[in-house]
Scaffold this active site. Structure first.
Site, mmCIF file in Angstrom:
data_model
loop_
_atom_site.group_PDB
_atom_site.id
_atom_site.type_symbol
_atom_site.label_atom_id
_atom_site.label_comp_id
_atom_site.label_asym_id
_atom_site.label_seq_id
_atom_site.Cartn_x
_atom_site.Cartn_y
_atom_site.Cartn_z
ATOM 1 C CB THR A 89 -0.954 0.022 1.213
ATOM 2 O OG1 THR A 89 -0.219 -0.305 2.402
ATOM 3 C CG2 THR A 89 -2.082 -0.981 1.037
ATOM 4 C CB SER A 90 3.037 3.114 1.395
ATOM 5 O OG SER A 90 3.695 4.354 1.231
ATOM 6 C CB SER A 91 6.397 1.472 -2.721
ATOM 7 O OG SER A 91 5.906 2.237 -3.808
#
Length: 372
Positions: A97-99
């Protein structure tokens, strides 16, 4: 020279050689930011051979951590909306969900944005804060506003940027609503994909200003687009190409499919275009403008393997299967999805199937469209 200084220099050389990093001011900005500082909480690495995909944490100073921080690759920093690398041991099979986006794409986008000192810049999606820091190094922290949807991610970015002595205007909230109320920006850049360009972005951009964003959709194809905002509040600009892929902004994620409608109903006909065309990235990108609310899935129905386009909101569907070399489509609901796809792709084929780089996207109060 320290290990990370040498690794940063090698990364800049690779980005320069690939053409992602093209001008000296942005080379200087990239050289001023140590990427590993934004990854001190670790990241997730794919477990080789796992299916479905499994992830395992790589923590600070662990095996290969520093080298990976300066590899030109995206590094997943959050899974399932809340889980950080420090939260687990072993493996996890959930969706990222985030990177931290691969540096060559960050620098390519910043170059394409054309932001210069003196310009007011709005960044949608602070993430780890790495791209924010590079932007600050180029135009000055006082000119940068960055907004992050996820409060925990935002607070971590704020802590890292503060530790490095960089103080942009950091906001927590829905970036789709724009930055500070009433503020105007010369440049807007989004590090998440959107299905449709939000009206608030146009309202927050000065006439003549530009918006750089990835436009994607539920058919899983996206491209980078640079829009110029006009005096009348509309915007238009070229598709830059490169099959750029970002996670969709969370409010733009596809709704759950829920229960499928009765797929036996509807009218059948021979399809002019088969569903196999959607296996091509560019074709899917073009088709999304025709059926932006449709999701695609493959399933077994009766005696056939079928490609299904399904609009959850209207419960319209188009199911396609092959029969002795022909494609048969069965449709039902208020929107004849495959009729719309065939008409849209037909115009594209009539134009000679131009590349996406030959396309222009237009955004008005009525929606967005693609033209050649």
């Amino acid at each position: 020279m320290s290990d990370h200084d040498q690794l940063l220099r090698q990364l800049i050389d690779r980005m320069t050689a690939s053409g992602s990093l093209r001008t000296q001011p942005w080379k200087d900005a990239a050289a001023a930011v140590d990427r590993h500082e934004f990854l001190r909480n670790g990241f997730f690495r794919v477990v080789p051979g796992s299916s479905p995909t499994a992830w395992t944490p790589v923590l600070q100073d662990g095996d290969g951590w520093l080298e990976a921080c300066y590899a030109d690759e995206s590094l997943v920093t959050q899974i399932a909306g809340t889980i950080k690398p420090t939260d687990i041991r072993g493996e996890i099979m959930r969706e990222p969900t985030s990177s931290s986006t691969l540096p060559s794409l960050v620098l390519r986008m910043l170059e394409d944005l054309g932001a210069e000192p003196g310009m007011e810049v709005l960044e949608i999606g602070t993430g780890t804060g790495y791209s924010t820091a590079v932007l600050c190094a180029r135009v000055g922290a006082g000119r940068v506003t960055s907004i992050e949807y996820d409060e925990e991610v935002a607070l971590q970015a704020r802590e890292t940027l503060s530790r490095l002595g960089t103080y942009p205007n950091l906001l927590i909230g829905d970036g789709l609503l724009g930055g500070d109320q009433g503020a105007l920006y010369d440049r807007v850049i989004a590090t998440c994909a959107v299905r449709t360009v939000p009206a608030a972005w146009l309202e927050r951009t000065r006439p003549g200003g530009q918006i750089l964003t990835t436009i994607g959709g539920w058919l899983s194809a996206s491209e980078l687009v640079r829009l110029t905002v006009h005096e009348d509040g509309t915007a238009s600009g070229p598709v830059l190409g490169g099959q750029v892929s970002f996670m969709l902004a969370r409010p733009h994620l596809a709704p759950p499919l829920g229960l499928l409608p009765d797929l036996n109903r509807g009218k059948e006909r021979e399809a002019i275009i088969g569903a196999d065309v959607l296996d091509d990235w560019t074709t899917r990108f073009v088709a999304q403008f025709a059926v932006p609310n449709a999701q695609r899935l493959k399933l077994r129905h009766g005696q056939h393997d079928e490609d299904l386009l399904f609009d959850v909101e209207s419960e319209s569907f188009a199911a396609l299967h092959q029969d002795h070399g022909r494609w048969i489509v069965r449709q039902d609901g208020p929107h004849l999805l495959w009729d719309t796809v065939e008409e849209h792709l037909g115009r594209w084929h009539s134009a000679g199937t131009p590349t996406v780089e030959e396309a222009t996207v237009r955004v008005t109060s009525e929606g967005q469209s693609i033209h050649w």
